[in-house]
Write an enzyme that holds these catalytic residues in place. Structure first.
Site, short mmCIF file in Angstrom:
data_model
loop_
_atom_site.label_atom_id
_atom_site.label_comp_id
_atom_site.label_asym_id
_atom_site.label_seq_id
_atom_site.Cartn_x
_atom_site.Cartn_y
_atom_site.Cartn_z
N HIS A 1 0.78 -1.22 -0.07
CA HIS A 1 0.03 -0.10 -0.17
C HIS A 1 0.92 1.11 -0.16
O HIS A 1 0.67 2.19 -0.69
CB HIS A 1 -0.90 0.12 1.31
CG HIS A 1 -1.90 -0.95 1.38
ND1 HIS A 1 -1.81 -1.91 2.49
CD2 HIS A 1 -2.89 -1.34 0.74
CE1 HIS A 1 -2.92 -2.85 2.20
NE2 HIS A 1 -3.60 -2.50 1.14
N ARG B 1 -1.53 -5.71 -8.69
CA ARG B 1 -0.21 -6.52 -8.61
C ARG B 1 0.06 -7.49 -9.64
O ARG B 1 1.30 -7.71 -9.66
CB ARG B 1 -0.53 -7.12 -7.02
CG ARG B 1 -0.44 -6.35 -5.83
CD ARG B 1 -0.95 -6.95 -4.57
NE ARG B 1 -2.31 -7.19 -4.80
CZ ARG B 1 -3.29 -7.94 -3.96
NH1 ARG B 1 -2.67 -8.00 -2.71
NH2 ARG B 1 -4.64 -7.93 -4.36
#
Ligand code: PNS
Length: 164
Positions: free
Chosen positions: A20, A93
């Site tokens: 994050h 991702r």
């Protein structure tokens, strides 16, 4: 004064990971400010309470001019509208993220065409990282200190390995 370029980065942050943080740092290269919006979903069980999740974020990000910590409940697009912002940031991702992220972006666009979703790709060091795996690894006795900020490592210790 020119209008600030602000984006909302929504998520559960249960807990915050280095992945994050990587996305927020990349976002700040493009946006003047990122609002990190923590989801409060009364139907979901979290490891960390909303207060804890926000407290962790506030202790890691100490520049409220550029990184604001907030929370929301209900539809993301309603929150983004209330804030008068038109950009949502998400991390992508791996290909496995694509389907769900694409679905959310398209659904959000259907409800509110004004709002754009922008994806950032994290460092490959974090391409496998998720809050869910961090919790699982820690709970099973593994080591996560290279994957989360120090405060998260400490908080995980308090939750799962309290001193007797
Ligand atoms: O960190 P997460 O759990 O991947 O974040 C998911 C989040 C919070 C972005 C998503 O669940 C969300 O936006 N929830 C709010 C409710 C909502 O707007 N649902 C419709 C999405 S199409």
């Amino acid at each position: 004064m020119p209008k600030k370029n602000i984006a909302v980065y929504p998520g559960s942050y249960d807990p915050l990971t280095n992945g994050h943080i990587d996305i927020i740092e990349r976002g700040l290269k493009i946006f003047d400010k990122i609002i990190v919006a923590v989801l409060k979903n009364p139907d979901k069980t979290y490891l960390f309470s909303l207060e804890e999740r926000q407290q962790i974020l506030r202790s890691v990000f100490k520049d409220p001019q550029r990184i604001e910590i907030d929370h929301f409940e209900g539809l993301l697009v309603d929150y983004v509208n209330r804030k008068g912002i038109n950009t949502v940031v998400r991390g992508l991702r791996a290909i496995s993220d694509f389907e769900i992220e694409f679905q959310m972006a398209m659904m959000n666009r259907k409800i509110e065409p004004r709002i754009e979703t922008i994806f950032f790709v994290p460092s490959d060091a974090y391409s496998f990282l998720s809050s869910k795996l961090v919790k699982e690894i820690y709970q099973l006795g593994g080591e996560v200190s290279s994957l989360v900020p120090q405060i998260v490592d400490l908080k995980l210790k308090e939750k799962f390995r309290p001193q007797k």
